[in-house]
Design an enzyme around this catalytic site. Sequence first.
Site, PDB file in Angstrom:
ATOM      1  N   ASP A   1       0.819  -1.213   0.000  1.00 57.18           N
ATOM      2  CA  ASP A   1       0.000   0.000   0.000  1.00 57.18           C
ATOM      3  C   ASP A   1       0.854   1.264   0.000  1.00 57.18           C
ATOM      4  OD1 ASP A   1       1.019  -0.059   2.552  1.00 57.18           O
ATOM      5  OD2 ASP A   1      -0.921  -0.088   3.581  1.00 57.18           O
TER       6      ASP A   1
ATOM      7  N   HIS B   1       3.498   2.011   2.028  1.00 56.69           N
ATOM      8  CA  HIS B   1       4.105   2.485   3.275  1.00 56.69           C
ATOM      9  C   HIS B   1       5.597   2.185   3.289  1.00 56.69           C
ATOM     10  CE1 HIS B   1       3.229  -1.713   4.833  1.00 56.69           C
ATOM     11  NE2 HIS B   1       4.458  -1.542   5.303  1.00 56.69           N
TER      12      HIS B   1
END
Length: 261
Positions: free
Chosen positions: A136, A138
């Site tokens: 995602d 990060h």
Amino acid sequence: MEVVIRPDGEDIAGIVADVFERLLTDRPDAVLGLATGSSPLAVYDELVRRHEADRITFARARAFMLDEYVGLAADHPERYRNVIERAFTGRVDFPPDAVHGPDGAATDIPAACAAYEDAIAGAGGVDLQLLGIGSDGHIAFNEPGSSLASRTRIKTLTRQTREDNARFFGGDPDAVPHHCLTQGLATIMSARHLVLVATGPGKAEAVHHLVEGPVSAMWPATVMQHHPRATVLLDPAAASRLQLAGYYREVYASKPDWQVL
């Protein structure tokens, strides 16, 4: 940002190990930033091989970890301090107490986070920060929506991150802690050289945003576009969504011999 696309993870590991070796040859007391997860494992294995061949020593180096789970027992196998010791630091010659991490067992979390920031600053800052990237987007545990100006703090992990990490906890996302302490994006950006490794098709979308998308808190790693010295190393699968992949390959193939990463 320099984007390097190589045939496989082994080739990438050799290139990243070259960066570590060059730094520690020039500055034996360098401050290193260490990441956990699967992305850096091949790099750590290569560094161990070079250490065993007497090509590289960590005897005067110091290291800071990116993050730590909150609430795991000191002897829990997935506590990141234990993970990094198994994967790397316990296999080379770091001095005792040379490897530091956030205190996930602290009773005063804000004070522990502030102390960790002070420790990094007191060491003169990180010279070389190794990074991976989540599916995602990060980096460390700076989940989507994280402030681009953030410093070390407590974060709640997303369901996606806990599902991604469930393989380390018997396949059960509910066994993964809900909270962690993590260096913030501004903390990471303070390092003098960022080196991010991503392999496999599961990272392709995040890499696309990292390299070619707009800078956005929804894809936290994109803050690296503002770093004066950031290197992203990818295998073909991780690079498969890049529009300019051909150009990145051409640039790397045409680098002058004197120009290092």
